[in-house]
Design an enzyme around this catalytic site. Structure first.
Site, mmCIF file in Angstrom:
data_model
loop_
_atom_site.group_PDB
_atom_site.id
_atom_site.type_symbol
_atom_site.label_atom_id
_atom_site.label_comp_id
_atom_site.label_asym_id
_atom_site.label_seq_id
_atom_site.Cartn_x
_atom_site.Cartn_y
_atom_site.Cartn_z
ATOM 1 N N CYS B 147 44.496 86.563 30.904
ATOM 2 C CA CYS B 147 44.523 85.360 30.973
ATOM 3 C C CYS B 147 42.879 84.976 30.554
ATOM 4 O O CYS B 147 42.631 83.644 30.488
ATOM 5 C CB CYS B 147 44.845 84.808 32.368
ATOM 6 S SG CYS B 147 46.891 84.989 32.352
ATOM 7 N N HIS B 277 39.568 78.130 36.918
ATOM 8 C CA HIS B 277 40.812 78.891 36.388
ATOM 9 C C HIS B 277 41.879 77.984 37.066
ATOM 10 O O HIS B 277 42.903 77.647 36.280
ATOM 11 C CB HIS B 277 40.853 80.034 36.701
ATOM 12 C CG HIS B 277 41.818 80.785 36.033
ATOM 13 N ND1 HIS B 277 42.030 80.843 34.715
ATOM 14 C CD2 HIS B 277 42.747 81.943 36.386
ATOM 15 C CE1 HIS B 277 43.011 81.614 34.380
ATOM 16 N NE2 HIS B 277 43.329 82.316 35.413
ATOM 17 N N HIS B 311 49.578 76.792 32.576
ATOM 18 C CA HIS B 311 48.847 77.816 32.341
ATOM 19 C C HIS B 311 49.132 78.349 30.931
ATOM 20 O O HIS B 311 50.223 78.801 30.692
ATOM 21 C CB HIS B 311 48.957 78.942 33.451
ATOM 22 C CG HIS B 311 47.991 80.073 33.209
ATOM 23 N ND1 HIS B 311 47.327 80.190 32.038
ATOM 24 C CD2 HIS B 311 47.562 81.280 34.014
ATOM 25 C CE1 HIS B 311 46.560 81.325 32.171
ATOM 26 N NE2 HIS B 311 46.575 81.776 33.309
#
Lengths: 83, 603
Positions: B147, B277, B311
């Site tokens: 990620c 994040h 996400h």
């Protein structure tokens, strides 16, 4: 109960890749996590899969795992209680 | 200086940066509830790009119907960003960098296999197809690091421009939402049934999303936007703690933030906003809060936008950097949707409502599987000076290890040969036993991590690296051709049939090639720069250049580099690792250059 515990040990060894371990090496009452077998969070998730795959028990709340997965014995007792 | 020239965002909210920002600025989320039993049995919240709209937009660019959904994301995004700049993607001084975690992963499905060659599953293949579409003259660079892929791609682009290798970079990050990824994160108990709520007390998981983002970077001031916003710092670290869980202390992400601030010549007092994040899992947000405080940024306004678009994995770092770029342009910290009550132990400066405040400099953070962290700094301040050592350091290949077929060798000498080679499982187990170590986690690893682990074990033995270097001073830079394709296929088997549907979390976690780097880091306590580059073939030239950049920037004092692959290019496996150190007096035979890397690899 004895049979169930033996089967659980075999299934756990297979599902968690505990190579070099035999069912008789695992103490049914010893803690599975941290000390004891030293399992971690990914192993806990695999135990959830194992419960569903082999015993048809769905665990919706992963927090329940802490108590149920304390030892092989607590897992076996839970499976018996669901029968 | 590395300026931003143009951008594009493709998500559930729209197909351009403007379409996305208009919605975000108004507090409108693109997240919907997915109740599609064909995809996954559970009902979860997701952020999905509408297929009809995607096709409509795509025919405006090309009527070629042969592109996959992932490739369409990439092409659409890059095309739109190119329209807004004078930078030419056909210029050899421009590099195309593609970041993705899973690329064409939907092609694992039997129906798709009929339509596309199996090669198309390889990240380098789909990357080449999109590069060819744009008539890009260079081989595209592919970064697949879970990620943080997007964030790391931007940091890499900055370094390649700063070092003079290229003048411009087209950096795109993209991932599609598939049955594969969705089922895996659900098996991880990481997905919320509602739109995710970053940093909130009631948060109960992430919202998987999909999309693409493109940032075009340039060293030429005349190609930047009127605000002259530049990328002025970047840091990358590894937790060396766990392959899926974040750091318990946040120290490693904090270290990446500090390194990025240091490169930018900034102190916490200069930072006006943090683009977090913020995945809204219990542990990520908590760990991130710790990192923010450790870096003395607790008073800096925090923005977390995954409650708008979910996400988007490899695209996230790029999309969120673009949103931060728009924040600076408009002096707006967007509404933190879903945030009501503070839900982490640390007191960071997060508020629900939109704030209008002057913004000059922003920190963007990211973390991911494999224990990876990245931080970058975006600023319209003009005081930045590059910190690059002009002189190339004297680097030496101190040691090399090769594992192939049934043998292992050190510096060209065989140290292990498996006589009755039958399969990899058997071979890897006997090599493990031969090394006489006790590390039961080895048996839990997938084949790619096993071979990387064994090679690093032999490589680091007797190097005294722990006495010589700090954990943050050792970099791990690996090249790989097949990504995690062997494990991808194994995981897909667990979800293929609904009658026997048991997505396996312990297999899913290894469906990212960079997890092998995580395993090496955990085993040896290595916390420095770490990245996996995907390329069809061994690429000594790039490996050498990039490693040299890390040394010149002071980001590495030693490095483990090389090529690790399983079941690729044919049915084989290989790990070729080099240990690189700075030395005053170097023998020509071991000097760190392309020729020596090649002759060791092809020995």
């Amino acid at each position: 109960m004895e049979d169930l515990i033996h089967n659980l040990k075999k299934q756990i060894i297979e599902a968690l890749n505990l190579e070099d371990m035999k069912p008789e090496d695992i103490d049914a009452e010893a803690p599975l996590f941290n000390e004891g077998l030293g399992l971690d969070s990914i192993d806990a998730l695999e135990l959830i899969v194992l419960m569903e795959k082999h015993y048809g028990i769905k665990m919706e709340n992963p927090n329940d795992g802490k108590k149920l997965f304390y030892s092989i014995k607590t897992m076996a007792e839970y499976i018996n209680s669901k029968k | 200086m590395v300026y931003i020239s143009s951008t594009n965002i493709v998500t559930s909210l729209g197909f351009t940066t403007t379409e996305n920002i208009e919605k975000i600025s108004q507090g409108i989320s693109g997240i919907t509830i997915l109740d599609d039993k064909k995809m996954v049995p559970e009902t979860v919240a997701v952020s999905i790009v509408n297929n009809e709209l995607l096709e409509q937009r795509f025919v405006e660019i090309s009527n070629n119907t042969n592109f996959t959904r992932f490739e369409k994301f990439v092409i659409l995004s890059v095309s739109d960003a190119l329209k807004q700049t004078k930078i030419d993607i056909r210029d050899s001084r421009t590099i195309l960098i593609i970041s993705t975690t899973k690329g064409n992963i939907d092609l694992l499905d039997d129906k798709m296999k009929e339509k596309y060659h199996e090669n198309r599953l390889h990240l380098w293949k789909s990357a080449q197809i999109t590069a060819d579409f744009f008539m890009h003259p260079n081989r595209p660079l592919i970064i697949s690091n879970a990620c943080i892929s997007g964030g790391l791609a931007l940091i890499t682009a900055k370094r390649l421009i700063d070092s003079g290798m290229y003048d411009n970079a087209v950096v795109v990050g993209a991932d599609i939402l598939s049955e594969f990824t969705l089922s895996g994160f659900i098996a991880f108990k990481a997905v919320s049934s509602q739109a995710c709520r970053p940093f909130d007390a009631a948060r109960d998981g992430m919202t998987p999303g999909e999309g693409a983002g493109t940032l075009i970077l340039t060293k030429f001031e005349q190609f930047s936007t009127v605000e002259k916003i530049a990328l002025i710092g970047g840091g990358n670290s590894n937790d060396a703690n766990h392959i899926s869980g974040p750091s318990r202390t946040g120290a490693e992400l904090s270290w990446a933030i500090n390194i990025a601030m240091n490169e930018a010549g900034m102190t916490p007092a200069n930072i006006d906003m943090i683009s977090a994040h913020g995945t809204a899992t219990l542990f990520n947000d908590e760990s991130e809060g710790k990192a923010i405080c450790l870096s003395n940024l607790e008073t800096v306004p925090v923005s977390a936008i995954k409650s708008y678009i979910g996400h988007t994995f490899a695209a996230a770092g790029i999309i969120e950097t673009i949103v931060a770029f728009e924040s600076i342009k408009r002096n707006e910290v967007y509404t933190n949707l879903g945030y009501e009550n503070h839900g982490i132990p640390n007191n960071i400066n997060i508020r629900k409502e939109k704030r209008l405040i002057p913004l000059k400099t922003v920190v963007k953070t990211a973390s991911g599987f494999g224990g990876v962290n990245a931080a970058l700094i975006l600023s319209k301040s003009q005081e930045y000076k590059e910190k690059f050592e002009i002189h190339k350091p004297k680097l030496n290949i101190t040691k090399n290890v090769i594992i192939r077929a049934s043998h292992a060798s050190v510096n060209g000498k065989n140290i292990f040969l498996h006589d009755n080679y039958s399969d990899f499982a058997d071979f890897s187990k006997s090599l493990y036993k031969y090394l006489n170590i006790s590390y039961p986690k080895f048996y839990k690893m997938d084949n790619l991590s096993k071979i990387a682990f064994l090679a690093s074990e032999i490589l680091l033995n007797e190097t005294n690296f722990k006495q010589k270097y700090n954990p943050e001073d050792i970099a791990i830079i690996l090249s790989n051709g097949s990504s995690s394709s062997d494990t991808d296929a194994k995981y897909f088997e667990t979800i293929k049939n609904r009658a026997d549907y048991f997505p396996a979390p312990s297999v899913f976690v290894y469906t990212l090639a960079n997890v092998m780097v995580g395993e090496i880091s955990i085993r040896h306590g290595i916390k420095g720069e770490n990245c996996v580059f995907i390329s069809e073939k061994f690429d000594p030239e790039f490996l050498k250049n990039y490693t040299e950049i890390l040394f010149r920037m002071g980001r590495a004092k030693a490095a483990i580099i090389g090529r690790v692959d399983y079941d690729y290019p044919h049915a084989g496996h290989e790990a070729v690792l080099y240990f690189i150190e700075k030395l005053e007096n170097i023998d020509e035979k071991t000097i760190f250059d392309t020729q020596n890397l090649k002759s060791i690899y092809f020995n």
